[in-house]
Design a protein around this motif. Sequence first.
Motif, PDB file in Angstrom:
ATOM      1  N   THR A 273       0.859  -1.180   0.000  1.00  0.00           N
ATOM      2  CA  THR A 273       0.000   0.000   0.000  1.00  0.00           C
ATOM      3  C   THR A 273       0.894   1.229   0.000  1.00  0.00           C
ATOM      4  O   THR A 273       2.083   1.152   0.370  1.00  0.00           O
ATOM      5  N   LEU A 274       0.356   2.372  -0.390  1.00  0.00           N
ATOM      6  CA  LEU A 274       1.147   3.602  -0.352  1.00  0.00           C
ATOM      7  C   LEU A 274       1.603   3.918   1.059  1.00  0.00           C
ATOM      8  O   LEU A 274       2.709   4.405   1.277  1.00  0.00           O
ATOM      9  N   ASP A 275       0.736   3.641   2.036  1.00  0.00           N
ATOM     10  CA  ASP A 275       1.097   3.918   3.431  1.00  0.00           C
ATOM     11  C   ASP A 275       2.299   3.090   3.849  1.00  0.00           C
ATOM     12  O   ASP A 275       3.231   3.592   4.492  1.00  0.00           O
ATOM     13  N   SER A 278       5.467   4.252   2.024  1.00  0.00           N
ATOM     14  CA  SER A 278       5.904   5.509   2.628  1.00  0.00           C
ATOM     15  C   SER A 278       6.645   5.254   3.934  1.00  0.00           C
ATOM     16  O   SER A 278       7.705   5.835   4.190  1.00  0.00           O
ATOM     17  N   ARG A 279       6.117   4.353   4.752  1.00  0.00           N
ATOM     18  CA  ARG A 279       6.751   4.056   6.046  1.00  0.00           C
ATOM     19  C   ARG A 279       8.135   3.456   5.856  1.00  0.00           C
ATOM     20  O   ARG A 279       9.082   3.824   6.550  1.00  0.00           O
ATOM     21  N   THR A 284       7.116  10.738   2.133  1.00  0.00           N
ATOM     22  CA  THR A 284       5.708  10.952   2.428  1.00  0.00           C
ATOM     23  C   THR A 284       4.826  10.478   1.274  1.00  0.00           C
ATOM     24  O   THR A 284       5.255  10.448   0.106  1.00  0.00           O
ATOM     25  N   ILE A 285       3.585  10.118   1.613  1.00  0.00           N
ATOM     26  CA  ILE A 285       2.634   9.699   0.586  1.00  0.00           C
ATOM     27  C   ILE A 285       2.427  10.819  -0.431  1.00  0.00           C
ATOM     28  O   ILE A 285       2.371  10.573  -1.646  1.00  0.00           O
ATOM     29  N   ILE A 288       5.325  10.850  -2.859  1.00  0.00           N
ATOM     30  CA  ILE A 288       5.277   9.720  -3.791  1.00  0.00           C
ATOM     31  C   ILE A 288       4.231   9.974  -4.863  1.00  0.00           C
ATOM     32  O   ILE A 288       4.463   9.727  -6.059  1.00  0.00           O
ATOM     33  N   LYS A 289       3.062  10.479  -4.459  1.00  0.00           N
ATOM     34  CA  LYS A 289       1.999  10.771  -5.431  1.00  0.00           C
ATOM     35  C   LYS A 289       2.442  11.869  -6.394  1.00  0.00           C
ATOM     36  O   LYS A 289       2.175  11.800  -7.601  1.00  0.00           O
ATOM     37  N   THR A 297      -4.791   6.333  -4.343  1.00  0.00           N
ATOM     38  CA  THR A 297      -3.835   5.497  -3.617  1.00  0.00           C
ATOM     39  C   THR A 297      -3.851   4.058  -4.123  1.00  0.00           C
ATOM     40  O   THR A 297      -3.177   3.203  -3.568  1.00  0.00           O
TER      41      THR A 297
END
Length: 308
Positions: A273-275, A278-279, A284-285, A288-289, A297
């Motif tokens: 997942t994007l989350d 990112s972690r 940060t999400i 990335i976006k 997402t």
Amino acid sequence: MEPVPLLHSQQPFEPQKVLNPLVRSAVDTMVAAQLQNDQLVVETIQEIRPHDSESWAKVSERYRVWDEHHVNPYGYDIRNFDAAISIQLYDSTRQQYWSAPMETGRPTSAFGWRRIRWHKGIDLNLQTGDPVKTAFDGQVRVVSYDSRGFGRYVVVRHYNGLETVYGHLSKQLVQPKQLVKAGEIVGLGGNTGRSTGSHLHFELRYEGHPFNPLEIFAFPENIIRFNQYILTPRVFAYVTGRKFDEVQAEGDNEEEEVEYRETDWYTVRKGDTLDEISRRSGITIARIKELNGLRTTRLQIGQKLRIR
């Protein structure tokens, strides 16, 4: 040579490693054992563009491993290293700086053979509780404890392509993935692990392999010798057993005739997942976006995401 004044950064900048035309061919360091949930494997693409051209040309690509548990996770056999690499240690025009690891740096043990084993860094005298600083701008990769060696230690990956190790700390003051600037305190000196007295064990590493910190720093003068350094197989002769003629370590500072850029790409795997990305990447999400022009997402397996 006149000492280079100690510099500190005042503003953050986007993580970046500067490429140069002397960089060696890429090495794919990804192995199955490194594809664990807490590791992020990204593909790094390096490109050049002549000043009079609008096109970028790929010069190398490799896998870069992010491992928060091992000092050397790269799987690269340094005996295969046979190149000259120009490393821009710091660049004030890019707000990328350097710092000595301590306010004072009196050596107590050198890099080299010591009793029954090779000493892979340099020991600097300190009192327990003295602040220990990161040598260059970068990102903390490992914060761990090794009772038979480093004790409490920190590994920082730098944008110039090197990593530094800070061992025998009494306290660690940073976390993995934390961005740090040159001169920022990463821990307090101590006497933990395999140690007989309070000191800092300080290492410089390339592709996970240590070389003599005195190649770049001067102690007890506490200065950096160059702003650009030519890394050659000579510094790993203690491993390879090869003999070399003396070469000049300082690189020239003439302006390059080409531009360079380096981008990192992550291939989406099942369950990502994007989350989570990112972690694990520290990006940060929102960033990335922005880098990938994403409006949602939603991700697809096999999709490549630029993360730097």
